[in-house]
Design an enzyme around this catalytic site. Structure first.
Site, PDB file in Angstrom:
ATOM      1  N   ASP A  41     -15.078 -22.889  -0.476  1.00  0.00           N
ATOM      2  CA  ASP A  41     -15.616 -22.400   0.787  1.00  0.00           C
ATOM      3  C   ASP A  41     -15.825 -20.883   0.704  1.00  0.00           C
ATOM      4  OD1 ASP A  41     -15.560 -24.928   1.937  1.00  0.00           O
ATOM      5  OD2 ASP A  41     -13.537 -24.672   2.729  1.00  0.00           O
ATOM      6  N   TYR A  68      -3.547 -24.126  -6.067  1.00  0.00           N
ATOM      7  CA  TYR A  68      -3.896 -23.140  -5.045  1.00  0.00           C
ATOM      8  C   TYR A  68      -2.660 -22.396  -4.550  1.00  0.00           C
ATOM      9  CZ  TYR A  68      -8.240 -25.879  -4.439  1.00  0.00           C
ATOM     10  OH  TYR A  68      -9.431 -26.546  -4.632  1.00  0.00           O
ATOM     11  N   ASP A  82     -10.254 -23.840   9.755  1.00  0.00           N
ATOM     12  CA  ASP A  82      -9.952 -22.557   9.109  1.00  0.00           C
ATOM     13  C   ASP A  82     -10.389 -21.412  10.021  1.00  0.00           C
ATOM     14  OD1 ASP A  82     -12.713 -22.405   8.848  1.00  0.00           O
ATOM     15  OD2 ASP A  82     -12.727 -22.467   6.659  1.00  0.00           O
ATOM     16  N   ARG A 176      -7.860 -27.423   3.840  1.00  0.00           N
ATOM     17  CA  ARG A 176      -8.068 -27.295   5.288  1.00  0.00           C
ATOM     18  C   ARG A 176      -7.517 -28.516   6.019  1.00  0.00           C
ATOM     19  NH1 ARG A 176     -13.909 -26.901   6.649  1.00  0.00           N
ATOM     20  NH2 ARG A 176     -14.374 -27.573   4.521  1.00  0.00           N
TER      21      ARG A 176
END
Length: 309
Positions: A41, A68, A82, A176
């Site tokens: 994103d 991550y 988000d 997310r």
């Protein structure tokens, strides 16, 4: 083999899309055949593998898991899950210890079914979900099976409601959605506040280069391309004999002895079982020839044939 062949590992900055990175590299290298390995994103930073030239055909055979480091904001719910979205609801979060949070996180460890965000690139009847969401359409997204191998609390700030996590997950996982679902389970809502990808497709932060600008020297950039053989070292290997070259180049199966297969140590340990039937095929000079399927103990079936120019 074409010199424009292999992988670049870009450190994607915030504010640009994965497609923007691909487009810029196409312009610098002056080639069309460039593709990325896993969309990030716009707000997300970190490891973005880019396939150059014929390496685009090898993307499905790279490591698929990802790692991550992210921050979840509890008490906030947005329509995009988000910071980019509009606030739907704000709620106070309860008093939580790291032990409390670990119990909630345990609900998401291992194999789970996850619903993608409404604002995502999932196809719904031939249209991207985010396009339908922007038009205000009401629709449901099918839940997908994913695996979260590791989910660890790095830090928790009770006063701000921000939770820092380390996540090791399978391809197709939406962080997310994890933020949204964790917040729902706690009862206060949640959204993704910040995210950085540490590893993807077998590449990690140690290998990244900054996204080059349009004036970057083409030859200098090509010198940073990673040899695809190095990127596929998790696969077992098969080396062609000179007399087998004709059959391989024409996509014909090769009958051989399984003693000629150099079995990957990763496969021997039982890791990456989804790759156990695929082989990295190399030429007699140790250059890459392509990918084959190991049909049984004696048959090598070409899947990706990389003929030299």
């Amino acid at each position: 083999m074409d010199a424009k062949f292999g992988f670049l590992v870009i450190d994607k900055p915030a504010g640009v899309t994965s497609h923007d990175c691909v487009s810029r590299l196409r312009k610098i290298l002056r080639i069309k055949r460039v593709g990325h390995g896993g969309t990030l994103d716009p707000l997300v930073t970190g490891v973005l593998p880019i396939a150059i030239g014929k390496a685009t055909r090898l993307l499905p055979y790279l490591h698929t898991s990802k790692k991550y480091q992210g921050t979840i904001q509890l008490g906030e719910r947005t329509n995009t899950d988000d910071l980019e979205g509009e606030t739907i609801k704000s709620s106070p979060w309860p008093q939580l210890s790291e032990a409390d949070l670990d119990k909630f996180l345990d609900l998401f460890r291992g194999r789970i079914f996850q619903e993608p965000p409404l604002f995502s690139s999932v196809h719904i009847n031939g249209e991207r979900a985010y396009k339908k969401a922007r038009k205000g359409e009401i629709f449901d997204l099918p839940r997908k099976e994913i695996t979260i191998y590791q989910l660890k609390v790095n830090s928790w700030n009770q006063s701000t409601g921000r939770l820092d996590l380390y996540i090791h997950c399978s391809s197709g996982t939406y962080i997310r959605s994890l933020a949204r679902d964790l917040g729902e389970n706690i009862g206060c809502g949640g959204m993704l506040f910040k995210l950085r990808r540490l590893e993807a497709l077998g590449f990690n932060e140690d290998e990244v280069i900054p996204l080059p600008d349009l004036n970057y020297n083409k030859e200098k950039l090509l010198s940073k391309v990673v040899d695809p053989i190095l990127s596929l070292n998790h696969l077992s290997k098969f080396r062609l004999k000179c007399e087998e070259d004709f059959y391989w180049r024409n996509g014909r199966k090769i009958i051989t002895s399984n003693s000629r297969i150099e079995v990957s140590k990763i496969i021997e340990k039982g890791e990456l079982n989804s790759y156990k039937n695929f082989l990295l095929v190399i030429n007699n000079d140790y250059s890459i020839a392509g990918i084959a399927e190991w049909v049984d103990d004696s048959i090598i079936q070409p899947k990706v044939v990389l003929n030299p120019l």
